[in-house]
Design a protein around this motif. Structure first.
Motif, PDB file in Angstrom:
ATOM      1  N   GLY A  47       0.812  -1.211   0.000  1.00 18.51           N
ATOM      2  CA  GLY A  47       0.000   0.000   0.000  1.00 18.51           C
ATOM      3  C   GLY A  47       0.845   1.259   0.000  1.00 18.51           C
ATOM      4  N   LEU A  48       1.943   1.246   0.754  1.00 23.59           N
ATOM      5  CA  LEU A  48       2.820   2.411   0.813  1.00 23.59           C
ATOM      6  C   LEU A  48       3.454   2.693  -0.550  1.00 23.59           C
ATOM      7  CD1 LEU A  48       4.282   4.625   2.398  1.00 23.59           C
ATOM      8  CD2 LEU A  48       5.997   2.913   3.065  1.00 23.59           C
ATOM      9  N   HIS A  99       0.896   4.108  -2.909  1.00 25.98           N
ATOM     10  CA  HIS A  99       0.601   5.476  -2.496  1.00 25.98           C
ATOM     11  C   HIS A  99       1.713   6.418  -2.936  1.00 25.98           C
ATOM     12  CE1 HIS A  99       0.489   8.856   0.426  1.00 25.98           C
ATOM     13  NE2 HIS A  99      -0.810   8.745   0.258  1.00 25.98           N
ATOM     14  N   SER A 131      -3.015   0.827   5.917  1.00 25.10           N
ATOM     15  CA  SER A 131      -3.383   0.266   4.618  1.00 25.10           C
ATOM     16  C   SER A 131      -4.753   0.751   4.178  1.00 25.10           C
ATOM     17  CB  SER A 131      -3.349  -1.269   4.686  1.00 25.10           C
ATOM     18  OG  SER A 131      -2.040  -1.744   4.945  1.00 25.10           O
ATOM     19  N   PHE A 155      -4.310   4.194   2.858  1.00 26.44           N
ATOM     20  CA  PHE A 155      -3.713   4.133   1.524  1.00 26.44           C
ATOM     21  C   PHE A 155      -4.767   3.791   0.468  1.00 26.44           C
ATOM     22  CE2 PHE A 155       0.513   2.817   3.635  1.00 26.44           C
ATOM     23  CZ  PHE A 155       0.834   4.154   3.842  1.00 26.44           C
ATOM     24  N   ASN A 168      -7.007   6.730  -0.258  1.00 27.06           N
ATOM     25  CA  ASN A 168      -6.325   7.766  -1.033  1.00 27.06           C
ATOM     26  C   ASN A 168      -6.087   7.324  -2.480  1.00 27.06           C
ATOM     27  OD1 ASN A 168      -5.108  10.425  -0.974  1.00 27.06           O
ATOM     28  ND2 ASN A 168      -3.162   9.394  -1.291  1.00 27.06           N
ATOM     29  N   VAL A 169      -5.780   6.039  -2.687  1.00 28.88           N
ATOM     30  CA  VAL A 169      -5.590   5.528  -4.045  1.00 28.88           C
ATOM     31  C   VAL A 169      -6.877   5.660  -4.851  1.00 28.88           C
ATOM     32  CG1 VAL A 169      -5.243   3.418  -5.393  1.00 28.88           C
ATOM     33  CG2 VAL A 169      -3.679   3.972  -3.527  1.00 28.88           C
ATOM     34  N   PHE A 179      -3.756  -5.688   0.394  1.00 35.34           N
ATOM     35  CA  PHE A 179      -3.463  -4.939   1.610  1.00 35.34           C
ATOM     36  C   PHE A 179      -3.894  -5.686   2.878  1.00 35.34           C
ATOM     37  CE2 PHE A 179      -3.828  -0.556  -0.682  1.00 35.34           C
ATOM     38  CZ  PHE A 179      -2.745  -0.913  -1.478  1.00 35.34           C
TER      39      PHE A 179
END
Length: 453
Positions: free
Chosen positions: A256-257, A260, A328, A331, A334-335, A369
């Motif tokens: 996830g990071l 992102h 996660s 993330f 936001n994705v 995730f």
């Protein structure tokens, strides 16, 4: 997913969900020894007693307390007086329960003891009082006998065995698909990129976790002698499983990071990113699990039964897992937000297309995730009908995660399909067409690449 995986897996499922019943499951095979004569059947009785460690230091102290409490009733309570010449069986303590004076020719009942592993305290045990005022004597042992066989919920036992089998089968399927995926990822030079490297680390951790969970279920959970002996290798296996569980969650966090960072920052050095990801995914769990092992080992009562029992030290692992899942989830949100923003600005029909793309991205990223584990703490009350479906569903959800991510991020990956198609077209040109020649009359076809895959 306490028990074999501790309470953490009950909450987040990388099987600790099957743990709560694993200790029961492993000891159900010893019920033939109980037979009903729980009192002094053999010296393995202590292994079945789950006592309050804050109130009693050992099972012997608990038994001593129950014994003297039963005897004191003869002094403190008003004596039971028969009517006329009626006979009755005297008060007895059988090692687990106190049986009150009972009229001859009747059957006395007591709730099953709460502290015996595998017993349902809502069920009733019974003792038969003969017409002559004597308690029933077992023909084999020659001693007074209390029948505790009804204390075991056989339906629950069968459910736990079914759940254990589901875990073993699910982990086996996941392990096989993960190994195939890893072979594919490492076989093609065209798949060498940061995104695939992160997939390789995650798939490796999941494959190792599946393999050792199968070992745990087959050689620890199903073998009560190993639990009783509390040998060093099963304690080491417990620690290794918890380490791999943290590795799984942390690499899901890294997935996830990375996504992102790619969407928000865009430019990032792959070498620097992979160093940080490797530190988070492999090294940080070593520190956390080492701290957990040291704290738990310092508590003598937390080191029995291959560390399968519940321990307050589990919070040292629960908190990092919760933090990784929350991160996660952020993330993912936001994705999806960024994806909707980009689609809305370029598409002639932004709303329907954006919604479809966002929905697809959400469904694909949830297993990557590990966000499906957020649902596991919301379990039905113990004993209700829904719990049976919850246990089976959780077992499938946890054990088949490896299969799910393999299908979504390897077998259905555009880059993988492209690489495999190119490879097969070299050996079977009549059967498999090279992807560059599939469209436009021999012109190279445009490869579709989705950022979330």
């Amino acid at each position: 997913m306490a028990g074999s995986r501790g309470r953490l897996l009950n909450a987040f499922g990388s099987d600790w969900n099957a743990t709560g019943g694993n200790a029961n499951e492993s000891l159900f095979s010893a019920l033939d020894d109980i037979g009903g004569e729980g009192q002094t059947a053999d010296n393995r009785q202590d292994e079945r007693i789950q006592f309050d460690r804050l109130e009693f230091e050992s099972p012997a102290d608990l038994m001593r307390h129950l014994y003297y409490t039963c005897l004191r009733s003869n002094v403190t309570e008003k004596p039971w007086e028969p009517v006329g010449n009626e006979k009755f069986c005297p008060r007895r303590f059988d090692g687990w329960s106190c049986w009150e004076p009972t009229p001859a020719g009747t059957v006395a009942e007591n709730f099953c003891p709460k502290f015996v592993l595998g017993f349902d305290h809502r069920r009733l045990a019974y003792r038969t009082c003969h017409e002559n005022g004597s308690w029933f004597v077992h023909p084999l042992s020659g001693r007074e006998w209390s029948n505790y066989t009804n204390c075991v919920d056989t339906e629950d036992m069968q459910l736990r065995r079914l759940v254990n089998d589901i875990y073993i089968g699910g982990y086996s399927v996941s392990f096989l698909t993960l190994i195939i995926s890893l072979c594919i990822f490492n076989s093609f030079r065209t798949l060498k990129c940061t995104r695939i490297r992160i997939h390789i680390h995650l798939f490796t951790s999941l494959a190792l976790s599946c393999m050792f969970w199968i070992v745990w279920y087959k050689f620890v959970v199903e073998d009560p002698d190993v639990l009783k002996a509390n040998v060093g290798w099963c304690v080491g296996l417990h620690i290794l499983l918890h380490y791999l569980m943290l590795v799984n969650y942390f690499w899901m966090f890294c997935e996830g990071l990375h996504l992102h960072l790619v969407l928000v920052i865009v430019f990032i050095k792959d070498i620097v990113a992979m160093r940080w990801f490797a530190t988070i995914g492999w090294i940080l769990p070593v520190l956390l699990v080492s701290l957990y092992a040291l704290v738990r080992n310092a508590q003598p009562h937390d080191t029995d039964h291959c560390w399968m029992d519940e321990s307050h030290a589990m919070w040292l692992l629960t908190v990092p897992v919760c933090c990784s899942l929350v991160a996660s989830l952020i993330f993912l949100i936001n994705v999806v937000r960024v994806l909707l923003t980009k689609l809305n600005s370029t598409s002639p029909h932004p709303a329907p297309l954006g919604l479809r793309k966002a929905t697809r991205a959400t469904l694909i990223l949830i297993p990557l995730f590990g966000l499906q584990h957020i649902l596991l703490p919301f379990r039905p009350d113990k004993g209700c009908q829904l719990e049976r479906y919850y246990q089976i569903g959780a077992a499938l959800l946890i054990s088949l995660q490896g299969l799910c991510v393999s299908c979504l991020f390897c077998f259905a990956n555009h880059d993988v399909i492209f690489a495999v198609q190119c490879y097969l077209s070299r050996f079977f040109p009549d059967i498999v067409t090279h992807p560059f020649l599939e469209s436009n009359g021999g012109q190279p076809a445009t490869q579709s690449r989705d950022v979330v895959v």
